[in-house]
Design an enzyme around this catalytic site. Structure first.
Site, PDB file in Angstrom:
ATOM      1  N   ARG A 285      22.567  -4.946 -50.126  1.00 49.67           N
ATOM      2  CA  ARG A 285      21.198  -5.320 -50.479  1.00 49.67           C
ATOM      3  C   ARG A 285      20.460  -4.200 -51.204  1.00 49.67           C
ATOM      4  O   ARG A 285      19.701  -4.440 -52.139  1.00 49.67           O
ATOM      5  CB  ARG A 285      20.456  -5.652 -49.170  1.00 49.67           C
ATOM      6  CG  ARG A 285      19.669  -6.913 -49.215  1.00 49.67           C
ATOM      7  CD  ARG A 285      19.034  -7.178 -47.874  1.00 49.67           C
ATOM      8  NE  ARG A 285      19.780  -8.135 -47.074  1.00 49.67           N
ATOM      9  CZ  ARG A 285      19.838  -9.440 -47.314  1.00 49.67           C
ATOM     10  NH1 ARG A 285      19.220  -9.956 -48.344  1.00 49.67           N
ATOM     11  NH2 ARG A 285      20.531 -10.240 -46.535  1.00 49.67           N
TER      12      ARG A 285
ATOM     13  N   HIS B 222       5.736 -19.287 -48.765  1.00 49.93           N
ATOM     14  CA  HIS B 222       6.610 -19.908 -47.760  1.00 49.93           C
ATOM     15  C   HIS B 222       6.073 -21.302 -47.439  1.00 49.93           C
ATOM     16  O   HIS B 222       4.857 -21.460 -47.256  1.00 49.93           O
ATOM     17  CB  HIS B 222       6.644 -19.030 -46.502  1.00 49.93           C
ATOM     18  CG  HIS B 222       7.587 -19.554 -45.469  1.00 49.93           C
ATOM     19  ND1 HIS B 222       8.950 -19.643 -45.679  1.00 49.93           N
ATOM     20  CD2 HIS B 222       7.365 -20.026 -44.224  1.00 49.93           C
ATOM     21  CE1 HIS B 222       9.518 -20.155 -44.606  1.00 49.93           C
ATOM     22  NE2 HIS B 222       8.586 -20.399 -43.705  1.00 49.93           N
TER      23      HIS B 222
ATOM     24  N   ASN C 257       4.894 -13.363 -51.765  1.00 51.78           N
ATOM     25  CA  ASN C 257       5.896 -14.417 -51.573  1.00 51.78           C
ATOM     26  C   ASN C 257       5.170 -15.674 -51.125  1.00 51.78           C
ATOM     27  O   ASN C 257       4.029 -15.607 -50.652  1.00 51.78           O
ATOM     28  CB  ASN C 257       6.928 -13.990 -50.524  1.00 51.78           C
ATOM     29  CG  ASN C 257       8.167 -14.872 -50.525  1.00 51.78           C
ATOM     30  OD1 ASN C 257       8.325 -15.751 -51.391  1.00 51.78           O
ATOM     31  ND2 ASN C 257       9.054 -14.660 -49.563  1.00 51.78           N
TER      32      ASN C 257
ATOM     33  N   ARG D  38      16.341 -14.359 -51.429  1.00 46.17           N
ATOM     34  CA  ARG D  38      16.982 -13.135 -50.959  1.00 46.17           C
ATOM     35  C   ARG D  38      15.944 -12.319 -50.196  1.00 46.17           C
ATOM     36  O   ARG D  38      14.781 -12.242 -50.625  1.00 46.17           O
ATOM     37  CB  ARG D  38      17.493 -12.266 -52.124  1.00 46.17           C
ATOM     38  CG  ARG D  38      18.428 -12.942 -53.081  1.00 46.17           C
ATOM     39  CD  ARG D  38      19.754 -13.312 -52.481  1.00 46.17           C
ATOM     40  NE  ARG D  38      20.455 -12.185 -51.919  1.00 46.17           N
ATOM     41  CZ  ARG D  38      21.509 -12.315 -51.101  1.00 46.17           C
ATOM     42  NH1 ARG D  38      21.949 -13.515 -50.745  1.00 46.17           N
ATOM     43  NH2 ARG D  38      22.121 -11.244 -50.633  1.00 46.17           N
TER      44      ARG D  38
ATOM     45  N   LEU E  35      14.221  -8.920 -49.216  1.00 42.87           N
ATOM     46  CA  LEU E  35      14.104  -7.640 -49.910  1.00 42.87           C
ATOM     47  C   LEU E  35      14.269  -6.491 -48.911  1.00 42.87           C
ATOM     48  O   LEU E  35      13.790  -6.553 -47.785  1.00 42.87           O
ATOM     49  CB  LEU E  35      12.746  -7.547 -50.612  1.00 42.87           C
ATOM     50  CG  LEU E  35      12.553  -8.549 -51.760  1.00 42.87           C
ATOM     51  CD1 LEU E  35      11.143  -8.445 -52.330  1.00 42.87           C
ATOM     52  CD2 LEU E  35      13.598  -8.342 -52.862  1.00 42.87           C
TER      53      LEU E  35
ATOM     54  N   GLU F 229       1.330 -25.695 -52.884  1.00 43.64           N
ATOM     55  CA  GLU F 229       1.823 -24.374 -53.322  1.00 43.64           C
ATOM     56  C   GLU F 229       1.380 -24.094 -54.746  1.00 43.64           C
ATOM     57  O   GLU F 229       0.989 -22.970 -55.086  1.00 43.64           O
ATOM     58  CB  GLU F 229       3.359 -24.332 -53.266  1.00 43.64           C
ATOM     59  CG  GLU F 229       3.919 -24.348 -51.868  1.00 43.64           C
ATOM     60  CD  GLU F 229       5.422 -24.112 -51.832  1.00 43.64           C
ATOM     61  OE1 GLU F 229       5.922 -23.785 -50.752  1.00 43.64           O
ATOM     62  OE2 GLU F 229       6.096 -24.254 -52.859  1.00 43.64           O
TER      63      GLU F 229
ATOM     64  N   ASP G 191       9.084 -13.544 -43.694  1.00 45.99           N
ATOM     65  CA  ASP G 191       7.893 -14.394 -43.827  1.00 45.99           C
ATOM     66  C   ASP G 191       6.782 -14.007 -42.857  1.00 45.99           C
ATOM     67  O   ASP G 191       6.110 -14.871 -42.296  1.00 45.99           O
ATOM     68  CB  ASP G 191       8.278 -15.883 -43.617  1.00 45.99           C
ATOM     69  CG  ASP G 191       9.320 -16.335 -44.628  1.00 45.99           C
ATOM     70  OD1 ASP G 191       9.235 -15.924 -45.788  1.00 45.99           O
ATOM     71  OD2 ASP G 191      10.221 -17.099 -44.251  1.00 45.99           O
TER      72      ASP G 191
ATOM     73  N   THR H  61       6.605  -7.815 -46.474  1.00 42.88           N
ATOM     74  CA  THR H  61       6.923  -6.626 -45.677  1.00 42.88           C
ATOM     75  C   THR H  61       8.402  -6.734 -45.298  1.00 42.88           C
ATOM     76  O   THR H  61       9.087  -7.662 -45.749  1.00 42.88           O
ATOM     77  CB  THR H  61       6.064  -6.584 -44.400  1.00 42.88           C
ATOM     78  OG1 THR H  61       6.271  -7.828 -43.699  1.00 42.88           O
ATOM     79  CG2 THR H  61       4.586  -6.427 -44.710  1.00 42.88           C
TER      80      THR H  61
END
Ligand code: GAR
Length: 224
Positions: free
Chosen positions: A72, A116, A114, A98, A100, A181, A152, A148
Site C-alpha cells: 500500500r 461514503h 471521501n 482503496r 489510503l 451524494e 470511513d 484519516t
C-alpha cells in the site's frame, strides 16, 4: 469594497468505477456553482467508466494499478507523486475503493475528502447500502468527510439523510443515496474552496454557518 474572490481550488479526483460523483463535480464547476479546476483524475482500474467521463471533458487522466505495487505504501507514493506533480491542492476520493496509508494521509494532511453511502459512523466499509437494509435502519444516507487512517471515520463535513422505504431493494435505495451524494460532494468542496472548513480534532467547524442549516426533525414512518 468587495473582497477579491478566492482562487479556484485545484482538485485531484481518485476513482475506481463509474464516476457519477466525478460527473457531479464536473457539472458543478461547469454550471458555476463551484470554483474548482480538476487537474487530474486517477483510477486504480483501467476499466473505470469515470476515466471516459474525464476524457470527454478534456481532463488529464492516469491509471495507477495497485496490483503493480508490492504494498500500500509504494502505491500511495506513486499516487502522491502524480498528484503533487499536477499541483493538486485537495484530493477528492469519489468511489475510490482503496484504503489510503499514512503516506498519502501525511502528504495531504487535512486535504483529502471521501464520500461514503451511509450516515457515518454507521455501516463503514463495503456494501454500506446492503448493510443498512439488512439492519432494518429507517434512515440512512451519505457522508462527506476528511480522510484519516481509519475506515470511513474521519471528521464529518456534510451529511444527507435518506429514508429507507419498506419495499426498497439495494438498487432503489442506492439510487436515492447516489442522487444526494451528487448534491453534497460539490457543496463540501465549495465550503473548502471558500476556506470555511476548520478541522478541530474530529469536529469540522463551518465558518458563517448561519441559521440556514436544516433543523427539521425527520421521522420515518410519518407520525400522522
Ligand atoms: C458512491 O456511492 C460512493 O459513496 C461509494 O462508491 C460509490 C461510487 O460511485 N464509496 C464507497 O463505498 C467508499 N466506502 P460513483 O463511481 O458513481 O461516483
Amino acid at each position: 469594497m468587495n473582497a477579491a474572490p478566492l482562487p479556484p481550488v485545484k482538485l485531484g479526483v481518485l476513482i475506481s468505477g463509474e464516476g457519477t460523483n466525478l460527473q457531479a463535480i464536473i457539472d458543478a464547476i461547469a454550471g458555476g456553482d463551484l470554483r474548482a479546476e480538476i487537474r487530474l483524475v486517477i483510477s486504480n482500474k483501467a476499466s473505470a467508466g469515470g476515466l471516459e467521463r474525464a476524457r470527454r471533458h478534456g481532463i488529464s487522466v492516469m491509471t495507477i494499478d495497485h496490483r503493480g505495487y508490492a504494498n500500500r505504501r509504494d502505491f500511495d507514493h506513486a499516487l502522491a507523486e502524480a498528484l503533487q506533480s499536477h499541483d493538486v491542492e485537495l484530493v477528492v476520493c469519489a468511489g475510490f475503493m482503496r484504503l489510503l496509508s499514512p503516506v498519502m494521509i501525511d502528504a495531504f494532511r487535512g486535504r483529502i475528502m471521501n464520500i461514503h453511502p451511509a450516515l457515518c459512523p454507521a455501516f463503514p466499509g463495503v456494501n454500506a447500502v446492503r448493510q443498512a437494509l439488512a439492519y432494518g435502519a429507517r434512515f440512512t444516507g451519505c457522508t462527506v468527510f476528511f480522510v484519516t487512517a481509519g475506515v470511513d471515520d474521519g471528521p464529518i463535513i456534510v451529511q444527507a439523510v435518506v429514508p429507507v422505504l419498506q419495499d426498497d431493494d439495494e438498487a432503489a435505495l442506492a439510487a436515492r443515496i447516489h442522487a444526494e451524494e451528487h448534491r453534497i460532494y460539490p457543496l463540501a468542496i465549495r465550503l473548502y474552496q471558500e476556506r470555511r472548513l476548520e478541522i478541530d480534532g474530529r469536529i469540522v467547524r463551518i465558518r458563517d454557518y448561519g441559521h440556514s442549516a436544516a433543523s427539521g426533525t425527520l421521522v420515518n414512518p410519518r407520525l400522522d
